[in-house]
Design an enzyme around this catalytic site. Structure first.
Site, short mmCIF file in Angstrom:
data_model
loop_
_atom_site.label_atom_id
_atom_site.label_comp_id
_atom_site.label_asym_id
_atom_site.label_seq_id
_atom_site.Cartn_x
_atom_site.Cartn_y
_atom_site.Cartn_z
N LYS A 204 0.71 -1.57 -0.01
CA LYS A 204 -0.03 -0.50 -0.05
C LYS A 204 0.73 1.50 -0.04
CE LYS A 204 -4.53 -1.73 1.90
NZ LYS A 204 -5.31 -2.02 2.68
N ARG A 239 -3.28 -9.13 5.10
CA ARG A 239 -4.08 -9.81 3.93
C ARG A 239 -2.86 -9.12 3.02
NH1 ARG A 239 -6.34 -6.59 0.31
NH2 ARG A 239 -8.03 -7.46 -1.27
C1 9MG Z 1 -10.18 -5.25 -0.33
N1 9MG Z 1 -9.25 -4.62 0.62
C2 9MG Z 1 -8.73 -3.54 0.16
N2 9MG Z 1 -7.56 -3.74 1.57
C3 9MG Z 1 -7.81 -4.49 2.83
C4 9MG Z 1 -8.05 -4.41 3.71
O1 9MG Z 1 -6.66 -3.99 3.74
N3 9MG Z 1 -8.74 -5.13 5.06
C5 9MG Z 1 -9.53 -5.31 4.48
N4 9MG Z 1 -10.11 -6.44 5.09
N5 9MG Z 1 -10.11 -5.85 2.96
C6 9MG Z 1 -9.21 -5.08 2.23
#
Ligand code: 9MG
Length: 258
Positions: A204, A239
């Site tokens: 990110k 994630r």
């Molecule tokens: C879909 N999505 C994109 N970034 C995310 C994040 O940090 N957490 C979750 N739960 N979904 C995300």
């Protein structure tokens, strides 16, 4: 949690897995690398992205999920959606978790829907929606505001009958770099709720900003650093796009902890 975006426009892997067979190959690879959950999304949530219709999102995600659930019956699948109709089709197909980046704000009925399928729910915090959320995010105290959001969300989910809740502070969703850093540094406070904590910082812009505007493909080490810090602060689900590297870091973390 391995990320599979079946979208043409996601910030990191947009356009790579819009073909069902390619998506299934990617899912298989992520499982082999150690993913225990696969998160499938059909609408980009990157800052500035445009929403897509329910019909389009269903067309992108459901065929992949139907086949993936059949081929990989022991794996947990989540649907990354804010839409009732998409979540319903995914749950009918057998998906186990709804990952709602709007945290019930767009579609409060997702709570009852998840409860009726015995599904889990990811309660993610965001300020604003993807189109405008990064224009001018502001908080008096970001940790306090997210804590209040979690309290209210948990209450609504419990009332609806959802038993499996995952909390996620939503890195990059209506947050400046300073907000994101405060969240990662203070993540432990959210473990007081007693629910699993999910951290999603993979590739990110937070990482890019810390590393002097490093492009997306040079953010792996930064991602691992943020995620490792999150593990130390109580996160139990990461994630990620880079599953092998995340799985390795979790293995190292677990062996040092035990
Ligand atoms: C879909 N999505 C994109 N970034 C995310 C994040 O940090 N957490 C979750 N739960 N979904 C995300």
């Amino acid at each position: 949690m391995g990320i599979l975006n079946v979208t043409p426009d996601s910030f990191s892997d947009g356009g790579e897995y819009t073909d069902t067979e390619k998506a299934l190959i990617r899912i298989e690879a992520m499982i082999a690398e150690g993913a225990e959950i696969i998160d499938v999304g059909g609408e980009s949530t990157r800052p500035g992205s445009n929403p897509v219709s329910e019909v389009e999102e269903i067309k992108r995600t459901i065929p992949v999920l139907v086949q993936a659930l059949e081929r990989f019956p022991d794996v947990i699948f989540s649907i990354d959606t804010t839409k009732y109709g998409v979540a319903k089709k995914a749950l009918e197909a057998g998906v186990h978790i709804v990952n709602d980046v709007s945290g019930l704000k767009k579609e409060p009925r997702l709570a009852e829907l998840c409860a009726s399928y015995g599904a889990g729910y990811v309660l993610m915090h965001s300020q604003g929606d993807p189109k405008t959320m990064q224009l001018n995010p502001q908080y008096n105290d970001v940790i306090d505001e997210i804590t209040t959001f979690f309290k209210e969300g948990i209450e609504a989910l419990k009332q609806a009958g959802v038993e499996s809740i995952i909390l996620d502070p939503g890195i990059g969703f209506g947050k400046t770099l300073q907000h994101n850093c405060s969240i990662v540094a203070g993540l432990k406070k959210f473990s007081n709720f007693g629910y699993p904590l999910l951290m999603g910082a993979s590739r990110k812009s937070m990482i890019g900003q810390i590393l002097n505007n490093r492009p997306v493909d040079g953010r792996l080490a930064g991602t691992i650093a943020v995620h490792y810090h999150s593990l130390l602060q109580g996160a139990s689900i990461l994630r990620v796009h880079d599953v092998q590297e995340a799985a390795d870091s979790i293995k190292v973390y677990n062996s040092l902890e035990s």
